[in-house]
Scaffold this motif. Structure first.
Motif, PDB file in Angstrom:
ATOM      1  N   MET A  30      -5.129  -1.867  12.841  1.00 16.06           N
ATOM      2  CA  MET A  30      -5.430  -1.777  11.409  1.00 16.06           C
ATOM      3  C   MET A  30      -6.570  -2.727  11.055  1.00 16.06           C
ATOM      4  O   MET A  30      -6.548  -3.884  11.438  1.00 16.06           O
ATOM      5  CB  MET A  30      -4.179  -2.186  10.625  1.00 16.06           C
ATOM      6  CG  MET A  30      -4.270  -1.881   9.177  1.00 16.06           C
ATOM      7  SD  MET A  30      -2.678  -2.068   8.378  1.00 16.06           S
ATOM      8  CE  MET A  30      -2.654  -3.827   8.083  1.00 16.06           C
ATOM      9  N   SER A  31      -7.582  -2.227  10.350  1.00 21.09           N
ATOM     10  CA  SER A  31      -8.704  -3.133  10.091  1.00 21.09           C
ATOM     11  C   SER A  31      -9.237  -3.132   8.664  1.00 21.09           C
ATOM     12  O   SER A  31     -10.135  -3.900   8.364  1.00 21.09           O
ATOM     13  CB  SER A  31      -9.833  -2.856  11.068  1.00 21.09           C
ATOM     14  OG  SER A  31      -9.973  -1.488  11.263  1.00 21.09           O
ATOM     15  N   THR A  32      -8.704  -2.289   7.782  1.00 21.60           N
ATOM     16  CA  THR A  32      -9.159  -2.362   6.383  1.00 21.60           C
ATOM     17  C   THR A  32      -7.964  -2.529   5.454  1.00 21.60           C
ATOM     18  O   THR A  32      -7.091  -1.662   5.387  1.00 21.60           O
ATOM     19  CB  THR A  32      -9.923  -1.084   5.972  1.00 21.60           C
ATOM     20  OG1 THR A  32     -10.890  -0.806   6.961  1.00 21.60           O
ATOM     21  CG2 THR A  32     -10.612  -1.270   4.639  1.00 21.60           C
ATOM     22  N   LEU A  33      -7.953  -3.625   4.759  1.00 23.18           N
ATOM     23  CA  LEU A  33      -6.875  -3.906   3.808  1.00 23.18           C
ATOM     24  C   LEU A  33      -7.477  -4.017   2.414  1.00 23.18           C
ATOM     25  O   LEU A  33      -8.448  -4.742   2.213  1.00 23.18           O
ATOM     26  CB  LEU A  33      -6.195  -5.234   4.185  1.00 23.18           C
ATOM     27  CG  LEU A  33      -5.193  -5.812   3.185  1.00 23.18           C
ATOM     28  CD1 LEU A  33      -3.975  -4.904   3.019  1.00 23.18           C
ATOM     29  CD2 LEU A  33      -4.738  -7.201   3.635  1.00 23.18           C
ATOM     30  N   VAL A  34      -6.894  -3.276   1.466  1.00 28.44           N
ATOM     31  CA  VAL A  34      -7.318  -3.381   0.075  1.00 28.44           C
ATOM     32  C   VAL A  34      -6.274  -4.214  -0.673  1.00 28.44           C
ATOM     33  O   VAL A  34      -5.073  -3.983  -0.519  1.00 28.44           O
ATOM     34  CB  VAL A  34      -7.416  -1.981  -0.594  1.00 28.44           C
ATOM     35  CG1 VAL A  34      -7.843  -2.103  -2.056  1.00 28.44           C
ATOM     36  CG2 VAL A  34      -8.395  -1.095   0.160  1.00 28.44           C
ATOM     37  N   VAL A  35      -6.735  -5.172  -1.460  1.00 30.41           N
ATOM     38  CA  VAL A  35      -5.821  -6.000  -2.254  1.00 30.41           C
ATOM     39  C   VAL A  35      -6.151  -5.783  -3.730  1.00 30.41           C
ATOM     40  O   VAL A  35      -7.295  -5.976  -4.150  1.00 30.41           O
ATOM     41  CB  VAL A  35      -5.996  -7.493  -1.882  1.00 30.41           C
ATOM     42  CG1 VAL A  35      -5.163  -8.368  -2.793  1.00 30.41           C
ATOM     43  CG2 VAL A  35      -5.586  -7.724  -0.432  1.00 30.41           C
ATOM     44  N   VAL A  36      -5.151  -5.345  -4.489  1.00 28.24           N
ATOM     45  CA  VAL A  36      -5.401  -5.032  -5.912  1.00 28.24           C
ATOM     46  C   VAL A  36      -4.409  -5.762  -6.811  1.00 28.24           C
ATOM     47  O   VAL A  36      -3.306  -6.109  -6.381  1.00 28.24           O
ATOM     48  CB  VAL A  36      -5.253  -3.504  -6.201  1.00 28.24           C
ATOM     49  CG1 VAL A  36      -6.378  -2.718  -5.570  1.00 28.24           C
ATOM     50  CG2 VAL A  36      -3.898  -2.982  -5.757  1.00 28.24           C
ATOM     51  N   GLY A  37      -4.777  -5.928  -8.055  1.00 25.74           N
ATOM     52  CA  GLY A  37      -3.860  -6.463  -9.060  1.00 25.74           C
ATOM     53  C   GLY A  37      -2.898  -5.362  -9.472  1.00 25.74           C
ATOM     54  O   GLY A  37      -3.317  -4.227  -9.686  1.00 25.74           O
ATOM     55  N   ALA A  38      -1.614  -5.689  -9.601  1.00 26.43           N
ATOM     56  CA  ALA A  38      -0.619  -4.667  -9.927  1.00 26.43           C
ATOM     57  C   ALA A  38      -0.116  -4.799 -11.361  1.00 26.43           C
ATOM     58  O   ALA A  38       0.838  -4.113 -11.738  1.00 26.43           O
ATOM     59  CB  ALA A  38       0.545  -4.750  -8.948  1.00 26.43           C
ATOM     60  N   GLN A  39      -0.755  -5.689 -12.161  1.00 27.95           N
ATOM     61  CA  GLN A  39      -0.323  -5.843 -13.557  1.00 27.95           C
ATOM     62  C   GLN A  39      -1.555  -5.715 -14.459  1.00 27.95           C
ATOM     63  O   GLN A  39      -2.314  -4.764 -14.293  1.00 27.95           O
ATOM     64  CB  GLN A  39       0.374  -7.199 -13.714  1.00 27.95           C
ATOM     65  CG  GLN A  39       1.640  -7.310 -12.858  1.00 27.95           C
ATOM     66  CD  GLN A  39       2.215  -8.703 -12.900  1.00 27.95           C
ATOM     67  OE1 GLN A  39       1.549  -9.674 -12.556  1.00 27.95           O
ATOM     68  NE2 GLN A  39       3.472  -8.823 -13.319  1.00 27.95           N
TER      69      GLN A  39
END
Ligand code: IMP
Length: 431
Positions: free
Chosen positions: A1-10
């Motif tokens: 696995m080489s692409t991680l997306v991090v997003v705000g959930a609120q």
């Protein structure tokens, strides 16, 4: 696995800066795909606080490429100041910055429009924007008269002038109507400013999608950093009280120029409670002393505008909505230490009248709150801030995390128990 997306959930301000800073230790490329300097990402490195607004939160690692994607709107003056400040702290000195040629530019007239519209709007019309020109810049983009980074480069002066004239024709009339004629578009002044910017920008410009594709081809790890939060998403948030971009994970593909098949995992960040700044529905908001206690314990003041944030209980139905629209594969829970400082803890498990996020009438939603055993015990709070493994957490805190995971159907990936890098429990591998 080489692409991680991090997003705000609120509604933004979930602690993306800290989480991305921690995870960036494992990545070679950190890229942002949407928004502009409406964001304020706070990192605490070696006890020192660093706030970024445009530069991705991978900037503290020498050699890690920091990429600003096509989906962003960039105020070049703010960008220059931010980069200079980071460089003064010893960061970004090795040519680690890249900017998409297709990112759009925020000009002073965008900021003027944003502010004047807010000032002139009646109570229901006010969005409570950050007044950074974000909405007007995205409007110009959708209206096909936006100015892109590529238009600032010297060989594009004729096109830049033409674009600015096109904007002047639209913008000056509105500025005059709003009483802001002094901000009228000065085409020649902006062309001269762009000439100054172009030399500075030239070594950084890129095709962000191509850059990421190449990095993946070389087995590098890519970390993609969202800005704002799911409920501020232009399509799926609490419209019209939203920002003007796609904040959800799908925006990562459009905003960077990569395909959905390149994304391996999506982690959503939520505080252990909820905050919101600006207008719009917030069902679990605590307007009394408990809200103030959260604001004090969590230092809930905007990193960009300094505005006090409204505070309230964790809203599980809203979080489940965020999990669905982002396709979350992991949850990062931040500021667990703040709940430990409160005399009483509640959580929203439903709304009255069958309401849910994304439906008409959500602004009237009344939360069904469940009270939890109080955490307000100083010994527990101290233990919590020192926890480095799940097993170190007080039972009441672990039960809280289990409840969040069960309700949303998403596993907990990371827990943050303080602002420092070391105050992090990485439950699962990011890559
Ligand atoms: P804009 O993005 O400045 O147009 O503001 C639109 C809405 O999004 C307002 O409610 C802002 O308070 C909110 N907003 C924009 N950026 C952020 C952020 O980084 N954190 C929290 N709220 C934000």
């Amino acid at each position: 696995m080489s692409t991680l997306v991090v997003v705000g959930a609120q509604w933004g301000d979930e602690g993306k800066g800290k989480v991305v800073d921690v995870l960036a230790a494992q990545a070679q490329v950190v890229a942002r795909y949407a928004g502009g300097n409406n964001a304020g990402h706070t990192l605490v490195v070696g006890g020192k606080k660093i706030v970024t607004h445009l530069v991705p939160s991978g900037c503290t690692y020498p050699g890690t490429l920091c990429v600003l994607g096509a989906g962003m709107v960039i105020d070049i003056e703010v960008f220059r100041e931010e980069v200079a400040a980071l460089q003064a702290e010893g960061m970004l000195r090795g040519g680690e910055l890249r900017v998409s040629l297709d990112a759009h530019v925020i000009f002073p007239y965008h900021r003027a429009l944003d502010g004047l519209r807010e000032d002139r709007a009646n109570a229901t019309g006010k969005i409570g924007t950050t007044r950074r020109g974000i909405g007007p810049a995205y409007e110009a983009k959708a209206g096909r008269r936006g100015v892109r980074v590529r238009d600032l480069l010297l060989n594009n002066v004729a096109q830049l002038r033409e674009r600015l004239e096109l904007n002047k024709a639209v913008v000056d009339a509105e500025l005059a109507r709003l009483g802001g004629s002094q901000h009228a578009v000065d085409v020649e002044h902006l062309v001269r400013a762009a000439a100054g910017w172009s030399e500075w920008l030239a070594p950084m410009v890129c095709d962000a999608g191509e850059l990421i594709e190449r990095a993946l081809g070389e087995q590098q790890r890519v970390l993609i950093e969202g800005a704002q939060g799911a409920l501020l998403d232009l399509d799926h948030g609490t419209y019209p009280y939203v920002t003007s971009s796609t904040t959800t994970a799908g925006g990562a593909c459009a905003g960077l120029g990569i395909g959905p098949t390149r994304i391996d995992a999506v982690w959503g960040i939520t505080k252990a409670y909820t905050t919101r700044v600006g207008a719009g529905p917030f069902p679990t908001c605590e307007t009394g002393p408990l809200g103030q206690a959260m604001r004090d314990a969590g230092h809930e003041y905007g990193a960009t505008t300094g505005r006090p944030r409204d505070c309230g209980w964790l809203d599980l139905p809203a979080l489940r909505h965020a999990a669905r629209i982002n396709g979350l594969t992991g949850l990062c829970v931040t500021k667990l230490d703040v709940l430990a400082a409160l005399p009483e803890v509640k959580v929203c498990v439903d709304y009255e009248d069958g309401l849910k996020p994304g439906v008409d009438g959500f602004d009237r939603a009344r939360p069904v709150l469940r009270a939890l055993p109080g955490w307000g015990d100083p010994a527990r709070a101290a233990a919590l801030a020192k926890a480095r493994r799940l097993e170190d957490l007080p039972t009441v805190a672990r039960a809280y995390l289990d409840m969040i995971s069960e309700y949303t159907g998403v596993e907990i990936s990371l827990v943050s128990v303080g602002a420092g890098r070391e105050q992090t429990i990485l439950v699962r591998d990011a890559y």
